[in-house]
Design an enzyme around this catalytic site. Structure first.
Site, PDB file in Angstrom:
ATOM      1  N   CYS A   1      72.700  63.314  43.478  1.00 43.75           N
ATOM      2  CA  CYS A   1      72.120  62.107  42.882  1.00 43.75           C
ATOM      3  C   CYS A   1      72.921  61.822  41.610  1.00 43.75           C
ATOM      4  O   CYS A   1      74.078  62.235  41.497  1.00 43.75           O
ATOM      5  CB  CYS A   1      70.614  62.254  42.643  1.00 43.75           C
ATOM      6  SG  CYS A   1      70.116  63.565  41.499  1.00 43.75           S
ATOM      7  N   GLY A   2      72.327  61.111  40.655  1.00 47.18           N
ATOM      8  CA  GLY A   2      73.078  60.803  39.445  1.00 47.18           C
ATOM      9  C   GLY A   2      73.338  62.051  38.611  1.00 47.18           C
ATOM     10  O   GLY A   2      74.441  62.280  38.118  1.00 47.18           O
ATOM     11  N   THR A   3      72.316  62.864  38.469  1.00 50.29           N
ATOM     12  CA  THR A   3      72.412  64.057  37.622  1.00 50.29           C
ATOM     13  C   THR A   3      72.276  65.374  38.385  1.00 50.29           C
ATOM     14  O   THR A   3      72.574  66.433  37.827  1.00 50.29           O
ATOM     15  CB  THR A   3      71.259  64.056  36.598  1.00 50.29           C
ATOM     16  OG1 THR A   3      70.022  64.023  37.347  1.00 50.29           O
ATOM     17  CG2 THR A   3      71.336  62.851  35.672  1.00 50.29           C
ATOM     18  N   GLY A   4      71.745  65.324  39.588  1.00 51.44           N
ATOM     19  CA  GLY A   4      71.423  66.538  40.351  1.00 51.44           C
ATOM     20  C   GLY A   4      70.037  67.071  40.007  1.00 51.44           C
ATOM     21  O   GLY A   4      69.500  67.919  40.720  1.00 51.44           O
TER      22      GLY A   4
ATOM     23  N   ASN B   1      70.912  84.351  43.026  1.00 59.35           N
ATOM     24  CA  ASN B   1      69.636  83.660  43.210  1.00 59.35           C
ATOM     25  C   ASN B   1      69.282  83.396  44.665  1.00 59.35           C
ATOM     26  O   ASN B   1      68.166  82.972  44.959  1.00 59.35           O
ATOM     27  CB  ASN B   1      69.629  82.340  42.419  1.00 59.35           C
ATOM     28  CG  ASN B   1      69.986  82.541  40.964  1.00 59.35           C
ATOM     29  OD1 ASN B   1      71.055  82.151  40.516  1.00 59.35           O
ATOM     30  ND2 ASN B   1      69.124  83.216  40.217  1.00 59.35           N
TER      31      ASN B   1
ATOM     32  N   LYS C   1      64.164  90.403  41.624  1.00 60.52           N
ATOM     33  CA  LYS C   1      63.932  89.136  40.900  1.00 60.52           C
ATOM     34  C   LYS C   1      63.679  88.000  41.881  1.00 60.52           C
ATOM     35  O   LYS C   1      62.780  87.179  41.706  1.00 60.52           O
ATOM     36  CB  LYS C   1      65.131  88.828  40.001  1.00 60.52           C
ATOM     37  CG  LYS C   1      65.304  89.875  38.916  1.00 60.52           C
ATOM     38  CD  LYS C   1      66.693  89.857  38.334  1.00 60.52           C
ATOM     39  CE  LYS C   1      66.962  91.152  37.594  1.00 60.52           C
ATOM     40  NZ  LYS C   1      68.401  91.376  37.385  1.00 60.52           N
TER      41      LYS C   1
HETATM   42  C1  RB5 Z   1      68.909  57.201  39.604  1.00 55.99           C
HETATM   43  O1  RB5 Z   1      67.763  56.853  40.276  1.00 55.99           O
HETATM   44  C2  RB5 Z   1      68.798  58.602  39.020  1.00 55.99           C
HETATM   45  O2  RB5 Z   1      67.566  58.766  38.393  1.00 55.99           O
HETATM   46  C3  RB5 Z   1      68.934  59.659  40.105  1.00 55.99           C
HETATM   47  O3  RB5 Z   1      70.134  59.486  40.781  1.00 55.99           O
HETATM   48  C4  RB5 Z   1      68.940  61.091  39.600  1.00 55.99           C
HETATM   49  O4  RB5 Z   1      69.845  61.258  38.559  1.00 55.99           O
HETATM   50  C5  RB5 Z   1      67.633  61.675  39.303  1.00 55.99           C
HETATM   51  O5  RB5 Z   1      67.498  62.858  38.946  1.00 55.99           O
END
Ligand code: RB5
Length: 151
Positions: free
Chosen positions: A64-67, A98, A135
């Site tokens: 996604c944008g940030t994961g 993990n 763990k």
């Molecule tokens: C965009 O919707 C952004 O929020 C998504 O890609 C992601 O980064 C969320 O965690």
């Protein structure tokens, strides 16, 4: 390998698909299929439910944008463990220490070349057991307790 993304991760997912094909790795793409705005939980759920069916033999990649959102949803699917990785060392540890089946990445955080190197390192790593086993077991125990409080 089950693959999924939202609009933020779509272009990076296409790069990853090319890489998996070139490497001869089997994958299944669970969407999304364009850069039109959509919701990351939809695809995280699809990918992780597929992984959940074959916990010992399947893996997932979510972009996604940030994961971050992808990892948060993935970890809500029983038996599935996921972590965000934007560096090679973490990607190796995600498997070796993990025992996570799902890796998530942010296309707004790293570029395609690093993403491919990370995936390569992650795929080549295996859970090492040893000191990590108790763990991971504690993680599974906690999960069982929260998913099945009646037991
Ligand atoms: C965009 O919707 C952004 O929020 C998504 O890609 C992601 O980064 C969320 O965690």
């Amino acid at each position: 390998i089950a693959l999924g993304c939202d609009h933020g991760g779509y272009e990076l997912k296409l790069e990853i698909i090319k890489y998996l094909e070139k490497s001869g790795l089997e994958y299944k793409d669970f969407g999304c299929d364009s850069m039109a705005s959509t919701d990351y939980p939809i695809y995280a759920k699809k990918v992780c439910e597929a992984v959940q069916k074959e916990l010992d033999s399947s893996f997932g990649i979510l972009i996604c944008g940030t994961g971050l959102g992808m990892a948060m949803i993935a970890n809500k699917v029983e038996g599935v463990y996921a972590g965000v990785c934007h560096d090679v060392f973490s990607a190796e540890r995600l498997r070796k220490s993990n025992d996570a089946q799902v890796i998530t990445m942010g296309a707004r955080v790293i570029g395609p070349e690093l993403a491919k190197t990370i995936i390569d390192a992650w795929l080549k790593s295996e859970f090492q057991g040893g000191g990590s086993t108790p763990k991971v077991q504690q993680m599974r125990d906690l999960e069982a307790k929260s998913f099945h409080p009646e037991k």
